[in-house]
Design an enzyme around this catalytic site. Structure first.
Site, PDB file in Angstrom:
ATOM      1  N   HIS A  70       0.833  -1.326  -0.009  1.00 33.80           N
ATOM      2  CA  HIS A  70       0.269   0.320   0.614  1.00 33.80           C
ATOM      3  C   HIS A  70       0.458   1.247   0.101  1.00 33.80           C
ATOM      4  CE1 HIS A  70      -3.240  -2.720   1.407  1.00 33.80           C
ATOM      5  NE2 HIS A  70      -3.659  -2.445   0.611  1.00 33.80           N
ATOM      6  N   GLU A  73       1.695   3.764   2.534  1.00 30.52           N
ATOM      7  CA  GLU A  73       2.549   3.320   3.975  1.00 30.52           C
ATOM      8  C   GLU A  73       4.212   4.187   3.580  1.00 30.52           C
ATOM      9  OE1 GLU A  73      -1.356   0.958   4.551  1.00 30.52           O
ATOM     10  OE2 GLU A  73       0.424  -0.506   4.556  1.00 30.52           O
ATOM     11  N   ARG A 128      -3.619   4.286  -3.016  1.00 24.00           N
ATOM     12  CA  ARG A 128      -2.917   3.519  -1.222  1.00 24.00           C
ATOM     13  C   ARG A 128      -2.667   1.926  -1.813  1.00 24.00           C
ATOM     14  NH1 ARG A 128      -5.240  -0.327   3.005  1.00 24.00           N
ATOM     15  NH2 ARG A 128      -6.529  -2.031   1.551  1.00 24.00           N
ATOM     16  N   HIS A 197       2.896  -3.780   7.097  1.00 27.30           N
ATOM     17  CA  HIS A 197       2.018  -2.560   6.307  1.00 27.30           C
ATOM     18  C   HIS A 197       1.891  -1.439   7.608  1.00 27.30           C
ATOM     19  CE1 HIS A 197      -0.755  -5.214   3.686  1.00 27.30           C
ATOM     20  NE2 HIS A 197      -0.352  -6.160   3.896  1.00 27.30           N
ATOM     21  N   GLU A 271       1.497  -4.515  11.124  1.00 28.09           N
ATOM     22  CA  GLU A 271       0.908  -3.339  10.750  1.00 28.09           C
ATOM     23  C   GLU A 271       1.594  -2.338  11.645  1.00 28.09           C
ATOM     24  OE1 GLU A 271      -1.432  -2.096   8.866  1.00 28.09           O
ATOM     25  OE2 GLU A 271      -2.248  -3.523   8.381  1.00 28.09           O
TER      26      GLU A 271
END
Lengths: 310, 93
Positions: A70, A73, A128, A197, A271
């Site tokens: 993405h 990020e 994204r 991510h 994440e």
């Protein structure tokens, strides 16, 4: 452009050109342990590059790490770069890393979505998806983390091309995903996959597309627990952990589900931090602390993979 | 470069599934306007959404009318973007 990996600023964000130039410098400076593999081209025909860390052998069991699927990020690419430099710097000093590289190879794909990443620098910092377009479809881009074959088209992905979680017309329709699928499938000996991510401080494992626990759920739960403990020791950042569908939400067509269904037992999705304030706009001053803590978690997963051959 | 002056990121802590679905409805009401940075997942997790300046009044009215408590996580996105860009330029220098 940066002249060498030691003058490169690891506590700043960089453009695609700077990252690709840094990759060339890293491979030049550490040619005994690092090589660059071109695994395909993106929709807009940018090279998709993978770093291979190997001390020899052929078709060794391997560990895959990808960042930047993405594009907004940015902390993930920056973390991947720092970790790549850490690996070449610590080989021969860090016993867990050295033992790992004596028996296994490590592959890192730093910019999994190069078109989207370039677009965040040129036009839309908050983009994204990738940049694919198709005749008759009004909106641009597919969410590359919904385009994998496993659970494709299920809940937690969207068939609306204008949605941020648009899954694409069919599984692996996107060249950025197909390139990884081909590479990992042909290699055939990957034992762990880590997809990075941001944000929200979680460490998760399959499944995302189903609430059903995976076969080695207990092992993954324990390993995730150990990894987030190692992460927390560095800067005190708390992570939650568990399967994607029970910790976050149901998501279909995602990388780690595909990897798990391919037989890669140790499949994890990070994440990274946001420290509750910045979301995707984490200040550059937090790059190095984020990378340092993430490295300790990844090192824990590597150690487990090395000690549990299958 | 797109400009995000005045855009805000609102953080909402939905108490239950009903409130989460009210937030999901918002995406349908404001297609391609509301950008979920953290999507409505479960009551224990915050929902972060970026709202363009032009939509702020409507969206805040919607949240208030449905009793959805929120706080402003990022007051002006463009300010952070300008700082980020300046930091990159400085590092390059």
């Amino acid at each position: 452009l940066e002249r060498s990996t030691s003058s490169f600023s690891y506590s700043s964000y960089h453009t695609l050109d700077e990252i690709y130039s840094w990759i060339d410098n890293l491979v030049t400076e550490y040619s005994d342990i690092v090589s660059k593999i071109h695994i395909g081209n993106s929709f807009e025909n940018r090279s998709i590059l993978v770093l291979k860390f190997s001390t020899g052998g052929s078709q060794r069991p391997a560990i895959w790490i990808d960042t930047g699927i993405h594009s907004r990020e940015w902390i993930t690419h920056a973390t991947g770069i720092w970790i790549a430099k850490k690996i070449v710097s610590e080989y021969g000093k860090d016993c867990i890393l050295t033992d790992t590289l004596k028996a296994m190879d490590i592959f890192i794909e730093l910019v999994t979505n190069p078109d989207g990443f370039a677009f965040t620098h040129s036009m839309n910092r908050l983009w994204r998806k990738n940049k694919s377009s198709r005749p008759g479809i009004f909106c641009i881009g597919v969410d590359l983390n919904r385009n994998w074959k496993s659970g494709f088209g299920g809940n937690g992905s969207n068939n609306n091309p204008c949605s941020e979680t648009y899954r694409g017309p069919f599984p692996q329709s996107e060249p950025e995903v197909a390139a990884i699928v081909d590479f990992i499938t042909v290699h055939g000996n990957f034992k762990a996959l880590i997809s990075i991510h941001s944000y929200s401080q979680m460490l998760m494992y399959p499944y995302g597309h189903s609430l059903e626990p995976v076969l080695n759920q207990k092992e993954l739960y324990d390993l995730a627990q150990e990894a987030v403990k190692a992460l927390r020791k560095v800067n005190g950042i708390e992570y939650i952990f568990g399967s994607i569908s029970t910790t976050l939400y149901v998501a279909s067509g995602i990388t780690v589900d595909w990897a798990y269904d391919m037989g890669i037992k140790y499949a994890f999705s990070f994440e990274l931090r946001d420290t509750g304030r910045y979301g995707f706009l984490l200040p550059a001053s937090q790059i190095v602390p984020t990378a340092q803590e993430t490295w300790m978690a990844i090192r824990t997963i590597m150690k487990h993979t090395l000690n549990h051959p299958y | 470069q797109m400009n995000f002056t005045g855009d805000q990121v609102l953080r909402i802590l939905a108490k239950d599934e009903k409130e989460l679905s009210l937030l999901r409805d918002l995406e349908g009401l404001k297609p391609q306007k509301v950008d979920f940075w953290r999507g409505p997942a479960r009551p224990s997790l915050p929902v972060d959404m970026r709202v363009p300046f032009s939509e702020l009044r409507d969206v805040k009215a919607y949240l208030d009318s449905h009793g959805l408590a929120y706080n402003i996580m990022i007051k002006d996105i463009q300010v952070l973007l300008d700082e980020e860009r300046e930091a990159m330029a400085k590092s390059r220098r």
